[in-house]
Design a protein around this motif. Structure first.
Motif, PDB file in Angstrom:
ATOM      1  N   ALA A  23       1.869 106.712 -31.853  1.00 21.00           N
ATOM      2  CA  ALA A  23       1.018 105.611 -32.314  1.00 21.00           C
ATOM      3  C   ALA A  23      -0.347 105.677 -31.644  1.00 21.00           C
ATOM      4  O   ALA A  23      -1.372 105.410 -32.278  1.00 21.00           O
ATOM      5  CB  ALA A  23       1.691 104.273 -32.017  1.00 21.00           C
ATOM      6  N   ALA A  24      -0.360 106.049 -30.352  1.00 15.31           N
ATOM      7  CA  ALA A  24      -1.629 106.153 -29.638  1.00 15.31           C
ATOM      8  C   ALA A  24      -2.497 107.258 -30.227  1.00 15.31           C
ATOM      9  O   ALA A  24      -3.730 107.170 -30.212  1.00 15.31           O
ATOM     10  CB  ALA A  24      -1.369 106.422 -28.158  1.00 15.31           C
ATOM     11  N   VAL A  25      -1.873 108.315 -30.753  1.00 17.19           N
ATOM     12  CA  VAL A  25      -2.624 109.390 -31.404  1.00 17.19           C
ATOM     13  C   VAL A  25      -2.999 108.987 -32.827  1.00 17.19           C
ATOM     14  O   VAL A  25      -4.097 109.293 -33.315  1.00 17.19           O
ATOM     15  CB  VAL A  25      -1.795 110.693 -31.412  1.00 17.19           C
ATOM     16  N   TYR A  29      -6.739 108.940 -34.937  1.00 22.79           N
ATOM     17  CA  TYR A  29      -6.689 109.872 -36.073  1.00 22.79           C
ATOM     18  C   TYR A  29      -7.003 109.149 -37.376  1.00 22.79           C
ATOM     19  O   TYR A  29      -7.827 109.609 -38.182  1.00 22.79           O
ATOM     20  CB  TYR A  29      -5.305 110.523 -36.153  1.00 22.79           C
ATOM     21  N   ALA A  30      -6.347 108.002 -37.597  1.00 20.04           N
ATOM     22  CA  ALA A  30      -6.589 107.241 -38.830  1.00 20.04           C
ATOM     23  C   ALA A  30      -8.035 106.780 -38.904  1.00 20.04           C
ATOM     24  O   ALA A  30      -8.658 106.812 -39.972  1.00 20.04           O
ATOM     25  CB  ALA A  30      -5.642 106.049 -38.901  1.00 20.04           C
ATOM     26  N   ALA A  31      -8.583 106.348 -37.760  1.00 12.92           N
ATOM     27  CA  ALA A  31      -9.972 105.892 -37.747  1.00 12.92           C
ATOM     28  C   ALA A  31     -10.929 107.036 -38.080  1.00 12.92           C
ATOM     29  O   ALA A  31     -11.881 106.864 -38.848  1.00 12.92           O
ATOM     30  CB  ALA A  31     -10.307 105.303 -36.378  1.00 12.92           C
ATOM     31  N   ALA A  32     -10.676 108.217 -37.512  1.00 11.93           N
ATOM     32  CA  ALA A  32     -11.560 109.365 -37.758  1.00 11.93           C
ATOM     33  C   ALA A  32     -11.473 109.817 -39.211  1.00 11.93           C
ATOM     34  O   ALA A  32     -12.503 110.043 -39.864  1.00 11.93           O
ATOM     35  CB  ALA A  32     -11.187 110.516 -36.821  1.00 11.93           C
ATOM     36  N   ALA A 155       1.068 115.480 -33.292  1.00 11.66           N
ATOM     37  CA  ALA A 155      -0.273 115.451 -32.707  1.00 11.66           C
ATOM     38  C   ALA A 155      -1.047 116.733 -32.994  1.00 11.66           C
ATOM     39  O   ALA A 155      -2.235 116.694 -33.336  1.00 11.66           O
ATOM     40  CB  ALA A 155      -0.176 115.219 -31.203  1.00 11.66           C
ATOM     41  N   VAL A 156      -0.380 117.883 -32.857  1.00  8.36           N
ATOM     42  CA  VAL A 156      -1.066 119.170 -33.026  1.00  8.36           C
ATOM     43  C   VAL A 156      -1.004 119.629 -34.480  1.00  8.36           C
ATOM     44  O   VAL A 156      -2.028 119.944 -35.099  1.00  8.36           O
ATOM     45  CB  VAL A 156      -0.452 120.239 -32.096  1.00  8.36           C
ATOM     46  N   GLY A 157       0.216 119.687 -35.037  1.00  3.95           N
ATOM     47  CA  GLY A 157       0.378 120.220 -36.387  1.00  3.95           C
ATOM     48  C   GLY A 157      -0.280 119.373 -37.450  1.00  3.95           C
ATOM     49  O   GLY A 157      -0.840 119.898 -38.419  1.00  3.95           O
ATOM     50  N   LEU A 316     -10.664  99.954 -37.445  1.00  9.80           N
ATOM     51  CA  LEU A 316     -10.011 101.263 -37.537  1.00  9.80           C
ATOM     52  C   LEU A 316     -10.439 102.047 -38.773  1.00  9.80           C
ATOM     53  O   LEU A 316     -10.573 103.275 -38.707  1.00  9.80           O
ATOM     54  CB  LEU A 316      -8.488 101.086 -37.545  1.00  9.80           C
ATOM     55  N   LEU A 317     -10.634 101.366 -39.879  1.00 11.86           N
ATOM     56  CA  LEU A 317     -10.902 102.070 -41.132  1.00 11.86           C
ATOM     57  C   LEU A 317     -12.361 101.989 -41.567  1.00 11.86           C
ATOM     58  O   LEU A 317     -12.877 102.920 -42.179  1.00 11.86           O
ATOM     59  CB  LEU A 317      -9.997 101.531 -42.244  1.00 11.86           C
TER      60      LEU A 317
END
Length: 495
Positions: A23-25, A29-32, A155-157, A316-317
C-alpha cells in the motif's frame, strides 16, 4: 496457544506487513501514473484486461488451492498439477489471443485494444505455471517467503516497470508491461523458493481427480470475475471509455487498502483451515473470530476512505479525476461486503464444499445482471450500476450467512454481534471525519483537512485498541496476539 495458532498468527503479521508495504508503494505509484496517463488510458487498460480476466480463473484452474487443500501431496501429484497448469494455461492463452478481435468488437473499443489483449494473454500462461509453486508455499505455511515474493513482484515487476515505461513515452502500454512484469516476477520468485519438478506428468486419471476440486474453484472464480467486471464492461460500452477510467481509479482508491487486509487474511487462513477441515468446533470458532476481526477492520477503513474521498482524489490523482470522488464511498461499501464474503468462501473452500458456493455466486450474478439492465434502461448511468452491485453483494452476503449459520449454529450470535459493532464503529468514524471537514472546509487547504481527518481516525482506532474490550474483534485480536503489546498494555498507575 497451539502450534497451528502460533504459526497462523505469525503468518498474519507477515502478510499484513507485506500488504502495508504494498500500500505504501501503491499510493505514490497511483499518484505518479495518474499524472503521466489520462482517464482514457486507464479506461482502455481496464477494458483490455476484461478479456484475459475472463479466462484467468480457468487458466490457473484452481490449481494453487488444490495444492493447499489436498490432505496428502506427493511429488507425482505435483508433476500432474504442473502438467495441468501447462496445458490449461497454454490453451487459455491461445484462446484469448484468437478471440481478441471479437473482444474488441464486443467492448466497442479502438483497434489498439486487440494488441493489448493479445499481449496480456501471455500473462495467463505465466501465472498458470506459477500456480503449483504458489500453492506449495502456502501449504508449507511459509508466510514470510510469500510476503517477500508478493511485495517485490508488485513493487519491481509492476510499479517500477510501469513508471519507467510511462516516462519513456509508452503511454497506455506501460500498464500492459507492468502487468506482465508483475506476473513474470511473481512466478520466478515463487518457483525459486520451492524448486519443484518441472517434468510434467500427463496422467489423465490423476488430472481428472485434481480437476474435481480445482474445476469447481475455477467456476467460482469465474463467477466472481463476472460480478466484479460486468459493471466495468457495461459502463465502458454504454457510458464511454473515459467513464470506465474514472470508475477504474475510483474502484482502486476505494478497494486497494481493503483488499490488502482481506487477501493477507485469506492467504494465511486457507492453509490453516484446511488442516482442521474435519474439526467442526474449531472451524466454528475460527469463523466467528476471523469474521469479527476482518469486519471491524474493513468497515472502519471504508469509513475513513469514504469520508475522505474528496481529499484523497484531489491529492493522489489530481484535478482531472474529480469525478471519481463521488464514486468512492459506494464502491468502498461494495468492496467491504465482497471482501467479508470472501472469507466465508475461503472457509467452505478449505472444507472442500464448493458446490453450493457456485450456486450462491450464480444467484448474485443473476441479481447483478438484472439490476444493471434496469439501471441502464432507466438512464441512471454509473450510480445506477453501482446500486445494482450493492444489492447483489447484499444478496450474496445474506446467502452465505444463512448457510454458515446452519453449519455452525454456535457462531451465529458472535458473528451477528461482530457485524453490528463494525457498522456502529464505522458510523462513529464517519461522523467524526464529517465534523472535521465541516469545521475546516473553506478555511484550510486540502492537505491540512486530510491530515486532520487521518489524525482523528488514528485517535479513534487507538482508543478502540486500547480500551475497546467490549468490541469482539478487538478482544479476539488481543487474545490471538495480533496486536503489539505496547498498544494493549494498560497505562501505569499515576500516569
Amino acid at each position: 496457544m497451539s502450534q497451528l495458532t502460533s504459526v497462523t498468527v505469525r503468518g498474519m503479521r507477515w502478510t499484513y506487513l507485506a500488504g502495508a508495504a504494498s500500500a505504501a508503494v501503491q499510493i505514490p505509484y497511483a499518484a505518479a501514473m495518474a499524472r503521466l496517463l489520462t482517464p482514457e488510458d486507464f479506461g482502455l487498460m481496464a477494458l483490455a484486461y476484461l478479456v484475459p480476466r475472463f479466462a484467468h480463473h480457468f487458466a490457473q484452474g484452481g490449481l494453487s488451492s488444490a495444492v493447499v487443500q489436498r490432505p496428502s501431496l506427493t511429488d507425482r501429484d505435483l508433476r500432474v498439477i504442473f502438467a495441468l497448469a501447462l496445458t490449461v494455461g497454454g490453451c487459455c492463452s491461445a484462446a484469448v489471443w484468437l478471440l481478441a478481435p471479437y473482444g474488441t468488437e464486443l467492448i466497442r473499443g479502438p483497434a489498439e485494444l486487440t494488441g493489448m489483449i493479445r499481449a496480456l494473454a501471455l500473462g495467463l500462461l505465466i501465472a498458470a505455471l506459477g500456480a503449483p509453486a504458489t500453492g506449495l508455499l502456502s501449504r508449507g505455511m511459509r508466510y514470510r517467503a510469500v510476503a517477500v515474493a508478493d511485495f517485490f513482484s508488485f513493487a519491481v515487476g509492476h510499479c517500477a516497470v510501469s513508471i519507467c515505461s510511462a516516462l519513456l513515452g509508452a503511454g497506455v502500454w506501460s500498464l500492459v508491461y507492468g502487468t506482465l512484469g508483475w506476473a513474470l516476477l511473481q512466478t520466478l520468485l515463487s518457483y525459486a523458493l520451492v524448486r519443484h519438478s518441472l517434468r510434467p506428468l500427463f496422467d489423465v486419471r490423476a488430472m481428472r481427480e485434481v480437476m474435481r476440486f480445482a474445476g469447481k474453484v475455477s467456476v467460482n472464480g469465474f463467477l466472481e470475475y463476472l460480478t466484479a467486471d460486468l459493471p466495468k464492461l457495461a459502463i465502458g460500452r454504454h457510458v464511454g471509455v473515459a467513464a470506465a477510467g474514472l470508475y477504474d481509479r475510483a474502484a482502486l482508491l476505494a478497494s486497494f487498502p481493503l483488499q490488502q487486509v482481506q487477501q493477507a487474511a485469506s492467504k494465511v487462513l486457507l492453509p490453516a483451515l484446511s488442516r482442521i477441515q474435519h474439526e467442526t468446533g474449531r472451524l466454528a470458532s475460527s469463523y466467528a473470530d476471523a469474521t469479527s476481526v476482518t469486519a471491524l477492520v474493513l468497515f472502519s477503513l471504508w469509513a475513513v476512505i469514504g469520508a475522505s474521498s474528496e481529499q484523497l482524489v484531489a491529492l493522489l490523482l489530481g484535478g482531472q479525476w474529480r469525478g471519481s470522488a463521488d464514486l468512492v464511498p459506494l464502491l468502498g461499501l461494495v468492496s467491504v461486503l465482497s471482501l467479508v464474503a470472501q472469507f466465508s468462501g475461503t472457509l467452505v473452500e478449505a472444507m472442500g464444499s464448493v458446490g453450493r458456493k457456485v450456486l450462491i455466486h450464480l444467484v448474485q450474478l443473476l441479481v447483478l445482471v438484472a439490476g444493471t439492465a434496469v439501471a441502464l434502461s432507466l438512464g441512471h448511468g454509473i450510480l445506477g450500476v453501482m446500486t445494482a452491485m450493492l444489492v447483489s453483494q447484499l444478496v450474496k452476503q445474506a446467502l452465505f450467512s444463512f448457510w454458515l449459520n446452519r453449519l455452525f449454529p454456535a457462531a451465529r450470535r458472535p458473528v451477528a454481534q461482530a457485524y453490528a459493532q463494525a457498522v456502529a464503529l464505522s458510523g462513529v468514524i464517519w461522523c467524526a471525519l464529517w465534523s472535521v471537514q465541516r469545521a475546516l472546509q473553506g478555511t484550510c487547504p486540502v492537505p491540512v483537512i486530510l491530515a486532520a481527518k487521518l489524525a482523528v481516525a488514528a485517535v479513534v482506532a487507538l482508543s478502540c485498541v486500547r480500551y475497546g474490550t467490549a468490541l469482539h474483534g478487538v478482544r479476539v485480536a488481543r487474545e490471538r496476539g495480533l496486536l503489539p503489546a505496547a498498544l494493549t498494555r494498560p497505562p501505569a498507575r499515576g500516569q
